[in-house]
Scaffold this motif. Structure first.
Motif, PDB file in Angstrom:
ATOM      1  N   VAL A 129       0.822  -1.221   0.000  1.00 24.37           N
ATOM      2  CA  VAL A 129       0.000   0.000   0.000  1.00 24.37           C
ATOM      3  C   VAL A 129       0.851   1.265   0.000  1.00 24.37           C
ATOM      4  O   VAL A 129       0.668   2.148  -0.837  1.00 24.37           O
ATOM      5  N   ARG A 130       1.786   1.348   0.934  1.00 23.02           N
ATOM      6  CA  ARG A 130       2.578   2.571   1.000  1.00 23.02           C
ATOM      7  C   ARG A 130       3.452   2.738  -0.233  1.00 23.02           C
ATOM      8  O   ARG A 130       3.617   3.852  -0.750  1.00 23.02           O
ATOM      9  N   GLY A 131       3.995   1.632  -0.749  1.00 19.90           N
ATOM     10  CA  GLY A 131       4.816   1.708  -1.955  1.00 19.90           C
ATOM     11  C   GLY A 131       4.054   2.275  -3.139  1.00 19.90           C
ATOM     12  O   GLY A 131       4.515   3.221  -3.793  1.00 19.90           O
ATOM     13  N   PRO A 132       2.869   1.740  -3.484  1.00 21.49           N
ATOM     14  CA  PRO A 132       2.081   2.341  -4.557  1.00 21.49           C
ATOM     15  C   PRO A 132       1.726   3.799  -4.301  1.00 21.49           C
ATOM     16  O   PRO A 132       1.680   4.607  -5.237  1.00 21.49           O
ATOM     17  N   MET A 133       1.475   4.160  -3.023  1.00 17.92           N
ATOM     18  CA  MET A 133       1.201   5.564  -2.715  1.00 17.92           C
ATOM     19  C   MET A 133       2.401   6.435  -3.049  1.00 17.92           C
ATOM     20  O   MET A 133       2.264   7.500  -3.677  1.00 17.92           O
ATOM     21  N   PHE A 134       3.612   5.996  -2.647  1.00 11.52           N
ATOM     22  CA  PHE A 134       4.829   6.743  -2.986  1.00 11.52           C
ATOM     23  C   PHE A 134       4.932   6.928  -4.498  1.00 11.52           C
ATOM     24  O   PHE A 134       5.256   8.020  -4.982  1.00 11.52           O
ATOM     25  N   CYS A 135       4.691   5.842  -5.244  1.00  9.67           N
ATOM     26  CA  CYS A 135       4.817   5.895  -6.707  1.00  9.67           C
ATOM     27  C   CYS A 135       3.864   6.922  -7.303  1.00  9.67           C
ATOM     28  O   CYS A 135       4.252   7.723  -8.169  1.00  9.67           O
ATOM     29  N   CYS A 136       2.622   6.909  -6.849  1.00 13.12           N
ATOM     30  CA  CYS A 136       1.637   7.846  -7.379  1.00 13.12           C
ATOM     31  C   CYS A 136       1.980   9.281  -6.989  1.00 13.12           C
ATOM     32  O   CYS A 136       1.882  10.206  -7.811  1.00 13.12           O
ATOM     33  N   ARG A 137       2.376   9.478  -5.756  1.00 10.41           N
ATOM     34  CA  ARG A 137       2.678  10.824  -5.277  1.00 10.41           C
ATOM     35  C   ARG A 137       3.830  11.443  -6.063  1.00 10.41           C
ATOM     36  O   ARG A 137       3.811  12.636  -6.383  1.00 10.41           O
ATOM     37  N   ARG A 138       4.828  10.624  -6.385  1.00  9.20           N
ATOM     38  CA  ARG A 138       5.991  11.136  -7.105  1.00  9.20           C
ATOM     39  C   ARG A 138       5.753  11.241  -8.608  1.00  9.20           C
ATOM     40  O   ARG A 138       6.355  12.095  -9.265  1.00  9.20           O
ATOM     41  N   ALA A 139       4.890  10.397  -9.147  1.00  7.79           N
ATOM     42  CA  ALA A 139       4.750  10.325 -10.606  1.00  7.79           C
ATOM     43  C   ALA A 139       3.662  11.224 -11.180  1.00  7.79           C
ATOM     44  O   ALA A 139       3.785  11.675 -12.320  1.00  7.79           O
ATOM     45  N   ILE A 140       2.603  11.490 -10.438  1.00  8.27           N
ATOM     46  CA  ILE A 140       1.421  12.079 -11.059  1.00  8.27           C
ATOM     47  C   ILE A 140       1.706  13.448 -11.666  1.00  8.27           C
ATOM     48  O   ILE A 140       1.176  13.790 -12.731  1.00  8.27           O
ATOM     49  N   ASP A 141       2.578  14.229 -11.053  1.00  7.75           N
ATOM     50  CA  ASP A 141       2.886  15.546 -11.613  1.00  7.75           C
ATOM     51  C   ASP A 141       3.747  15.453 -12.870  1.00  7.75           C
ATOM     52  O   ASP A 141       3.830  16.422 -13.636  1.00  7.75           O
ATOM     53  N   LYS A 142       4.379  14.306 -13.084  1.00  5.55           N
ATOM     54  CA  LYS A 142       5.220  14.124 -14.261  1.00  5.55           C
ATOM     55  C   LYS A 142       4.457  13.479 -15.414  1.00  5.55           C
ATOM     56  O   LYS A 142       4.994  13.368 -16.525  1.00  5.55           O
ATOM     57  N   PHE A 143       3.237  13.055 -15.160  1.00  4.13           N
ATOM     58  CA  PHE A 143       2.437  12.410 -16.195  1.00  4.13           C
ATOM     59  C   PHE A 143       1.986  13.412 -17.252  1.00  4.13           C
ATOM     60  O   PHE A 143       1.677  14.570 -16.947  1.00  4.13           O
ATOM     61  N   GLU A 144       1.929  12.925 -18.485  1.00  2.00           N
ATOM     62  CA  GLU A 144       1.295  13.700 -19.540  1.00  2.00           C
ATOM     63  C   GLU A 144      -0.216  13.703 -19.296  1.00  2.00           C
ATOM     64  O   GLU A 144      -0.767  12.768 -18.700  1.00  2.00           O
ATOM     65  N   ASN A 145      -0.905  14.748 -19.753  1.00  4.98           N
ATOM     66  CA  ASN A 145      -2.362  14.756 -19.692  1.00  4.98           C
ATOM     67  C   ASN A 145      -2.894  13.522 -20.408  1.00  4.98           C
ATOM     68  O   ASN A 145      -2.395  13.132 -21.470  1.00  4.98           O
ATOM     69  N   GLY A 146      -3.912  12.909 -19.830  1.00  3.06           N
ATOM     70  CA  GLY A 146      -4.509  11.729 -20.451  1.00  3.06           C
ATOM     71  C   GLY A 146      -3.784  10.432 -20.154  1.00  3.06           C
ATOM     72  O   GLY A 146      -4.071   9.406 -20.782  1.00  3.06           O
ATOM     73  N   GLY A 147      -2.857  10.439 -19.205  1.00  2.00           N
ATOM     74  CA  GLY A 147      -2.127   9.225 -18.865  1.00  2.00           C
ATOM     75  C   GLY A 147      -2.985   8.211 -18.117  1.00  2.00           C
ATOM     76  O   GLY A 147      -4.165   8.441 -17.822  1.00  2.00           O
ATOM     77  N   SER A 148      -2.390   7.070 -17.801  1.00  2.00           N
ATOM     78  CA  SER A 148      -3.135   5.985 -17.160  1.00  2.00           C
ATOM     79  C   SER A 148      -2.283   5.294 -16.112  1.00  2.00           C
ATOM     80  O   SER A 148      -1.116   4.976 -16.352  1.00  2.00           O
ATOM     81  N   ILE A 149      -2.874   5.051 -14.942  1.00  2.20           N
ATOM     82  CA  ILE A 149      -2.231   4.313 -13.857  1.00  2.20           C
ATOM     83  C   ILE A 149      -3.070   3.071 -13.571  1.00  2.20           C
ATOM     84  O   ILE A 149      -4.292   3.166 -13.434  1.00  2.20           O
ATOM     85  N   VAL A 150      -2.416   1.918 -13.497  1.00  2.00           N
ATOM     86  CA  VAL A 150      -3.125   0.659 -13.245  1.00  2.00           C
ATOM     87  C   VAL A 150      -2.566   0.013 -11.982  1.00  2.00           C
ATOM     88  O   VAL A 150      -1.364  -0.255 -11.894  1.00  2.00           O
ATOM     89  N   PHE A 151      -3.434  -0.208 -11.005  1.00  2.00           N
ATOM     90  CA  PHE A 151      -3.069  -0.893  -9.768  1.00  2.00           C
ATOM     91  C   PHE A 151      -3.354  -2.391  -9.922  1.00  2.00           C
ATOM     92  O   PHE A 151      -4.393  -2.771 -10.482  1.00  2.00           O
ATOM     93  N   ILE A 152      -2.463  -3.221  -9.404  1.00  2.00           N
ATOM     94  CA  ILE A 152      -2.682  -4.670  -9.413  1.00  2.00           C
ATOM     95  C   ILE A 152      -2.979  -5.116  -7.988  1.00  2.00           C
ATOM     96  O   ILE A 152      -2.120  -5.064  -7.106  1.00  2.00           O
ATOM     97  N   SER A 153      -4.209  -5.538  -7.773  1.00  2.00           N
ATOM     98  CA  SER A 153      -4.644  -6.006  -6.463  1.00  2.00           C
ATOM     99  C   SER A 153      -4.732  -7.533  -6.504  1.00  2.00           C
ATOM    100  O   SER A 153      -3.825  -8.197  -7.011  1.00  2.00           O
ATOM    101  N   SER A 154      -5.788  -8.111  -6.005  1.00  2.00           N
ATOM    102  CA  SER A 154      -5.979  -9.561  -5.966  1.00  2.00           C
ATOM    103  C   SER A 154      -7.429  -9.828  -5.570  1.00  2.00           C
ATOM    104  O   SER A 154      -8.026  -9.033  -4.827  1.00  2.00           O
ATOM    105  N   ILE A 155      -7.984 -10.951  -6.027  1.00  2.00           N
ATOM    106  CA  ILE A 155      -9.335 -11.276  -5.560  1.00  2.00           C
ATOM    107  C   ILE A 155      -9.339 -11.593  -4.065  1.00  2.00           C
ATOM    108  O   ILE A 155     -10.407 -11.674  -3.458  1.00  2.00           O
TER     109      ILE A 155
END
Length: 282
Positions: free
Chosen positions: A151-177
């Motif tokens: 959980v914290r790792g994906p949060m770090f990734c999103c927090r650091r990456a989202i401002d560097k994303f181009e408009n219209g980008g896509s983030i995909v989380f991999i969870s589990s059933i």
């Protein structure tokens, strides 16, 4: 009663398609996109018989579909092996070693991916670790470690990456059933994977103004090195009949991720897709 039971048709086993086996050609669905796969290596369970893992299949598929791929993994060696396979097929990729539990590692990973590819159009968060069954044998430190990775790792990734994303980008989380049912009996793992849904919806909300989409995939029982490792510790895993008569392949998970990365899902955000042959819905 015995005769009636014997008269039931044999369980249907869903055959493997070219896509299921990773043999289908690319169709240019990610042409010139810049995609970061976090968790693009794979663990080794039995090197002689291991099938391809989810992260490696996602990385290869993105490259086949025309993307420039940054393959990040806690194991730089494993990330490098994925890159070698992509390059051997004529694709573009490079490896980054990073531990998502370290915010400084995550910052370096995002900077390197952004700088090397000249931008970011997509990111897949394929990270996770599991632990013991139940609660009694799980220490507070083990519980925290699972949450740090899952959980914290994906949060770090999103927090650091989202401002560097181009408009219209896509983030995909991999969870589990395991986030949808207590079948794994691993409370720390199941609850951490469930928490990703809440994180994903918040990222989707944050990104909406710039058209940055965030969605989540719930893999079901998948035949991967990770899945085999989990099964070795819990022999009942995978013994119950799956609706399609077999476990998924990593390629079948990768194609669901490809949908969320591509323009085919351009009006889809804050959504969750179970790739489990209906296991979580019956």
């Amino acid at each position: 009663m015995g005769d009636a039971a014997d008269a039931r048709p044999a369980r249907y086993v869903r055959p493997l398609s070219a896509e299921s086996e990773g043999r289908a050609p690319g169709r240019g669905r990610l042409k010139d996109r810049r995609i970061l796969i976090v968790g693009g290596g794979q663990r080794i369970f039995d090197a002689a018989t291991d099938p391809i893992g989810n992260g490696r299949a996602m990385s290869l598929l993105c490259a086949r579909e025309g993307a420039h791929v940054a393959v990040a993994d806690v194991s730089g060696t494993s990330a490098g092996h994925t890159v070698s396979k992509i390059v051997a097929e004529g694709g573009r990729a490079f490896a980054i070693q990073a531990d998502v539990t370290s915010e400084s590692d995550v910052s370096r990973m995002i900077e390197e991916a952004h700088r090397t590819m000249g931008g970011l159009d997509g990111m897949v968060l394929n990270v996770g670790t599991f632990g013991k069954i139940g609660l009694d044998g799980v220490t507070g430190e083990e519980w925290n470690h699972i949450y740090d990775v899952n959980v914290r790792g994906p949060m770090f990734c999103c927090r650091r990456a989202i401002d560097k994303f181009e408009n219209g980008g896509s983030i995909v989380f991999i969870s589990s059933i395991a986030a949808l049912r207590a079948g794994s009996q691993m409370a720390a793992y199941d609850s951490s994977k469930a928490a990703l849904g809440g994180l994903m919806r918040n990222i989707a909300h944050l990104g909406a103004r710039r058209g940055i989409r965030a969605n989540l995939v719930y893999p079901g029982l998948v035949d991967t090195p990770n899945g085999r490792a989990a099964g070795a510790g819990r022999p009942s895993r995978g013994k119950a009949g799956t609706p399609f008569g077999r476990q998924a392949t990593a390629w079948e998970i990768a194609y669901a991720v490809l949908f969320f990365l591509s323009d085919e899902s351009v009006y889809v955000t804050a959504q969750m897709l179970a790739v489990d042959a209906g296991l979580s819905g019956f």
